[in-house]
Scaffold this motif. Sequence first.
Motif, PDB file in Angstrom:
ATOM      1  N   ALA A   1     -19.028 -14.187 102.234  1.00 36.70           N
ATOM      2  CA  ALA A   1     -20.336 -13.801 101.650  1.00 36.70           C
ATOM      3  C   ALA A   1     -21.324 -13.168 102.600  1.00 36.70           C
ATOM      4  CB  ALA A   1     -20.927 -14.887 101.044  1.00 36.70           C
ATOM      5  N   ALA A   2     -21.179 -13.858 103.742  1.00 35.64           N
ATOM      6  CA  ALA A   2     -22.437 -13.573 104.881  1.00 35.64           C
ATOM      7  C   ALA A   2     -21.994 -12.522 105.261  1.00 35.64           C
ATOM      8  CB  ALA A   2     -22.271 -14.593 105.958  1.00 35.64           C
ATOM      9  N   ILE A   3     -20.609 -12.171 105.497  1.00 41.14           N
ATOM     10  CA  ILE A   3     -20.167 -10.624 106.265  1.00 41.14           C
ATOM     11  C   ILE A   3     -20.329  -9.639 105.243  1.00 41.14           C
ATOM     12  CG2 ILE A   3     -18.087  -9.498 106.886  1.00 41.14           C
ATOM     13  CD1 ILE A   3     -16.831 -12.116 107.910  1.00 41.14           C
ATOM     14  N   ILE A   4     -20.002  -9.825 103.991  1.00 37.00           N
ATOM     15  CA  ILE A   4     -20.204  -8.838 102.961  1.00 37.00           C
ATOM     16  C   ILE A   4     -21.806  -8.449 102.692  1.00 37.00           C
ATOM     17  CG2 ILE A   4     -19.999  -8.254 100.414  1.00 37.00           C
ATOM     18  CD1 ILE A   4     -17.339  -8.074 102.152  1.00 37.00           C
ATOM     19  N   SER A   5     -22.411  -9.481 102.830  1.00 35.69           N
ATOM     20  CA  SER A   5     -24.215  -9.233 102.672  1.00 35.69           C
ATOM     21  C   SER A   5     -24.528  -8.644 103.833  1.00 35.69           C
ATOM     22  CB  SER A   5     -24.739 -10.604 102.234  1.00 35.69           C
ATOM     23  OG  SER A   5     -24.697 -11.436 103.463  1.00 35.69           O
ATOM     24  N   MET A   6     -23.779  -8.732 104.983  1.00 33.70           N
ATOM     25  CA  MET A   6     -24.075  -8.196 106.460  1.00 33.70           C
ATOM     26  C   MET A   6     -25.128  -9.126 106.935  1.00 33.70           C
ATOM     27  SD  MET A   6     -22.771  -5.220 106.464  1.00 33.70           S
ATOM     28  CE  MET A   6     -23.411  -4.140 107.622  1.00 33.70           C
ATOM     29  N   GLU A   7     -25.171 -10.279 106.566  1.00 32.72           N
ATOM     30  CA  GLU A   7     -26.039 -11.435 107.213  1.00 32.72           C
ATOM     31  C   GLU A   7     -25.143 -11.377 108.663  1.00 32.72           C
ATOM     32  OE1 GLU A   7     -27.214 -16.095 107.103  1.00 32.72           O
ATOM     33  OE2 GLU A   7     -26.253 -15.142 105.145  1.00 32.72           O
ATOM     34  N   LEU A   8     -23.871 -11.464 108.470  1.00 31.65           N
ATOM     35  CA  LEU A   8     -23.160 -11.402 109.984  1.00 31.65           C
ATOM     36  C   LEU A   8     -22.656  -9.890 109.907  1.00 31.65           C
ATOM     37  CD1 LEU A   8     -21.067 -14.678 109.311  1.00 31.65           C
ATOM     38  CD2 LEU A   8     -22.868 -14.125 110.974  1.00 31.65           C
ATOM     39  N   ALA A   9     -23.361  -9.166 110.633  1.00 30.89           N
ATOM     40  CA  ALA A   9     -23.166  -7.581 111.062  1.00 30.89           C
ATOM     41  C   ALA A   9     -22.087  -7.614 111.621  1.00 30.89           C
ATOM     42  CB  ALA A   9     -24.485  -6.994 111.653  1.00 30.89           C
ATOM     43  N   PRO A  10     -21.359  -6.151 111.472  1.00 30.62           N
ATOM     44  CA  PRO A  10     -20.291  -5.981 112.404  1.00 30.62           C
ATOM     45  C   PRO A  10     -20.626  -5.789 113.749  1.00 30.62           C
ATOM     46  CG  PRO A  10     -20.726  -4.257 110.642  1.00 30.62           C
ATOM     47  CD  PRO A  10     -21.950  -5.220 110.679  1.00 30.62           C
ATOM     48  N   GLY A  11     -19.808  -6.676 114.442  1.00 24.30           N
ATOM     49  CA  GLY A  11     -19.725  -6.609 115.895  1.00 24.30           C
ATOM     50  C   GLY A  11     -20.020  -8.097 116.448  1.00 24.30           C
ATOM     51  N   ILE A  12     -20.692  -8.771 115.572  1.00 24.89           N
ATOM     52  CA  ILE A  12     -21.299 -10.187 115.918  1.00 24.89           C
ATOM     53  C   ILE A  12     -20.175 -10.830 116.159  1.00 24.89           C
ATOM     54  CG2 ILE A  12     -22.318 -12.413 114.909  1.00 24.89           C
ATOM     55  CD1 ILE A  12     -24.308 -10.469 113.542  1.00 24.89           C
ATOM     56  N   ALA A  13     -20.387 -11.757 117.337  1.00 24.01           N
ATOM     57  CA  ALA A  13     -19.292 -12.728 117.683  1.00 24.01           C
ATOM     58  C   ALA A  13     -19.340 -13.962 117.069  1.00 24.01           C
ATOM     59  CB  ALA A  13     -19.395 -13.096 119.317  1.00 24.01           C
ATOM     60  N   LEU A  14     -18.370 -14.610 116.730  1.00 23.29           N
ATOM     61  CA  LEU A  14     -18.063 -15.675 115.963  1.00 23.29           C
ATOM     62  C   LEU A  14     -17.406 -16.834 116.810  1.00 23.29           C
ATOM     63  CD1 LEU A  14     -16.813 -14.357 112.432  1.00 23.29           C
ATOM     64  CD2 LEU A  14     -18.911 -14.841 113.144  1.00 23.29           C
ATOM     65  N   ASP A  15     -18.349 -17.990 117.131  1.00 22.18           N
ATOM     66  CA  ASP A  15     -17.658 -19.209 117.774  1.00 22.18           C
ATOM     67  C   ASP A  15     -17.216 -20.067 116.855  1.00 22.18           C
ATOM     68  OD1 ASP A  15     -18.562 -21.847 118.951  1.00 22.18           O
ATOM     69  OD2 ASP A  15     -18.043 -20.290 120.596  1.00 22.18           O
ATOM     70  N   ARG A  16     -15.958 -20.563 116.937  1.00 25.68           N
ATOM     71  CA  ARG A  16     -15.415 -21.573 116.127  1.00 25.68           C
ATOM     72  C   ARG A  16     -16.146 -22.662 116.081  1.00 25.68           C
ATOM     73  NH1 ARG A  16      -9.064 -22.473 116.817  1.00 25.68           N
ATOM     74  NH2 ARG A  16      -9.154 -20.311 116.536  1.00 25.68           N
ATOM     75  N   ALA A  17     -16.458 -23.381 117.220  1.00 19.71           N
ATOM     76  CA  ALA A  17     -17.236 -24.763 117.325  1.00 19.71           C
ATOM     77  C   ALA A  17     -18.581 -24.393 116.801  1.00 19.71           C
ATOM     78  CB  ALA A  17     -17.133 -25.161 118.944  1.00 19.71           C
ATOM     79  N   GLU A  18     -19.269 -23.344 117.103  1.00 24.36           N
ATOM     80  CA  GLU A  18     -20.550 -23.569 116.497  1.00 24.36           C
ATOM     81  C   GLU A  18     -20.607 -23.293 114.961  1.00 24.36           C
ATOM     82  OE1 GLU A  18     -24.007 -20.071 116.337  1.00 24.36           O
ATOM     83  OE2 GLU A  18     -23.034 -20.180 118.320  1.00 24.36           O
ATOM     84  N   LEU A  19     -19.514 -22.630 114.453  1.00 21.71           N
ATOM     85  CA  LEU A  19     -19.357 -22.436 112.948  1.00 21.71           C
ATOM     86  C   LEU A  19     -19.260 -23.929 112.275  1.00 21.71           C
ATOM     87  CD1 LEU A  19     -17.624 -19.017 112.626  1.00 21.71           C
ATOM     88  CD2 LEU A  19     -19.957 -19.441 112.094  1.00 21.71           C
ATOM     89  N   ALA A  20     -18.042 -24.579 113.032  1.00 21.29           N
ATOM     90  CA  ALA A  20     -17.724 -25.829 112.612  1.00 21.29           C
ATOM     91  C   ALA A  20     -18.973 -26.768 112.388  1.00 21.29           C
ATOM     92  CB  ALA A  20     -16.769 -26.624 113.210  1.00 21.29           C
ATOM     93  N   GLN A  21     -19.904 -26.712 113.608  1.00 22.57           N
ATOM     94  CA  GLN A  21     -21.228 -27.640 113.365  1.00 22.57           C
ATOM     95  C   GLN A  21     -22.103 -27.072 112.391  1.00 22.57           C
ATOM     96  OE1 GLN A  21     -23.393 -27.358 117.141  1.00 22.57           O
ATOM     97  NE2 GLN A  21     -24.426 -29.194 116.567  1.00 22.57           N
ATOM     98  N   ARG A  22     -22.255 -25.927 112.319  1.00 19.30           N
ATOM     99  CA  ARG A  22     -23.045 -25.403 111.156  1.00 19.30           C
ATOM    100  C   ARG A  22     -22.610 -25.766 109.810  1.00 19.30           C
ATOM    101  NH1 ARG A  22     -24.777 -19.129 110.996  1.00 19.30           N
ATOM    102  NH2 ARG A  22     -25.454 -19.463 112.978  1.00 19.30           N
ATOM    103  N   PHE A  23     -21.408 -25.884 109.595  1.00 21.69           N
ATOM    104  CA  PHE A  23     -20.902 -26.024 108.337  1.00 21.69           C
ATOM    105  C   PHE A  23     -20.404 -27.630 108.120  1.00 21.69           C
ATOM    106  CE2 PHE A  23     -18.879 -21.639 108.250  1.00 21.69           C
ATOM    107  CZ  PHE A  23     -19.816 -21.189 107.236  1.00 21.69           C
ATOM    108  N   GLY A  24     -20.553 -28.455 109.168  1.00 26.12           N
ATOM    109  CA  GLY A  24     -20.297 -29.852 109.164  1.00 26.12           C
ATOM    110  C   GLY A  24     -18.842 -30.130 108.670  1.00 26.12           C
ATOM    111  N   VAL A  25     -18.219 -29.451 109.456  1.00 27.19           N
ATOM    112  CA  VAL A  25     -16.486 -29.795 109.196  1.00 27.19           C
ATOM    113  C   VAL A  25     -16.050 -29.676 110.676  1.00 27.19           C
ATOM    114  CG1 VAL A  25     -16.862 -28.312 106.960  1.00 27.19           C
ATOM    115  CG2 VAL A  25     -16.074 -27.225 108.913  1.00 27.19           C
ATOM    116  N   SER A  26     -14.653 -29.973 110.514  1.00 27.87           N
ATOM    117  CA  SER A  26     -13.715 -29.835 111.719  1.00 27.87           C
ATOM    118  C   SER A  26     -13.633 -28.554 111.983  1.00 27.87           C
ATOM    119  CB  SER A  26     -12.549 -30.625 111.639  1.00 27.87           C
ATOM    120  OG  SER A  26     -11.787 -30.007 110.849  1.00 27.87           O
ATOM    121  N   GLN A  27     -12.986 -28.150 113.183  1.00 27.83           N
ATOM    122  CA  GLN A  27     -12.625 -26.582 113.680  1.00 27.83           C
ATOM    123  C   GLN A  27     -11.516 -26.104 112.643  1.00 27.83           C
ATOM    124  OE1 GLN A  27     -12.725 -25.359 117.521  1.00 27.83           O
ATOM    125  NE2 GLN A  27     -14.178 -26.844 118.354  1.00 27.83           N
ATOM    126  N   THR A  28     -10.704 -27.021 112.280  1.00 25.27           N
ATOM    127  CA  THR A  28      -9.503 -26.555 111.207  1.00 25.27           C
ATOM    128  C   THR A  28      -9.746 -25.889 110.121  1.00 25.27           C
ATOM    129  OG1 THR A  28      -8.338 -28.384 112.087  1.00 25.27           O
ATOM    130  CG2 THR A  28      -7.444 -27.331 110.244  1.00 25.27           C
TER     131      THR A  28
END
Length: 225
Positions: free
Chosen positions: A21-48
């Motif tokens: 949803a974030a990609i389709i809405s362009m909240e995460l724009a083309p070319g933006i780097a995605l860090d797995r650890a940072e995303l896991a922390q943001r979502f409150g889940v493990s990296q898996t």
Amino acid sequence: MNFTRDPTRHAAPQVLEALRAAIISMELAPGIALDRAELAQRFGVSQTPVRDALMRLSEEGLVVIRAQYTTQVSRIDVPAAREAHYLRRAVEIEIARQLAIAHDDAVIAGLRTQLARQTELAERKDFTGFIAADKEFHRLMYEAANLPRLWSVVVRMSGHVDRLRLLHSPFIGKTESIMDGHHAILAAIESGDVDAAQRAVREHLSGTLASVEDIQKRYPDYLIL
């Protein structure tokens, strides 16, 4: 990204839905780097579950995973968008024929309600909500034709088209054009005019890709032609 985890559901599909949803809405724009650890922390889940979601999004062409390097939101692949668009148009032309023949009052009422919702969002210039309502109008058509699984296939293939459509929506006259298309489709289905319904779908689904050059001029770093 706003995210509230539902404890009654597995984490991985929720992370996938939120990232898509974030990609389709362009909240995460083309070319933006995605860090797995940072995303896991943001979502409150493990990296898996984050890793699994990114792998699925890579299969859909929405992220690019480079081993040992970075994961990025993909640029909008116009050739892939054309393929997805070709499939969707062929399917929806047949769906329009089926719905025009069936002339189901409940289906017509549902489409009319969704169209009113879209009109409201257009007037508020809520382009993200407008595009979501646009998709819901079409999803209702697939549901009415008893093709919900086919809609899921179309959604998975349409990430590039959806992002193009969002970039195109603020263009002068675009929201009005989309609304006109929906009105024409609904009117043809309601009148039982098969030829008009198929023609309306064909014309409705031709606008965004016909405007790729204009979109590319405004967003040169977002597209792969």
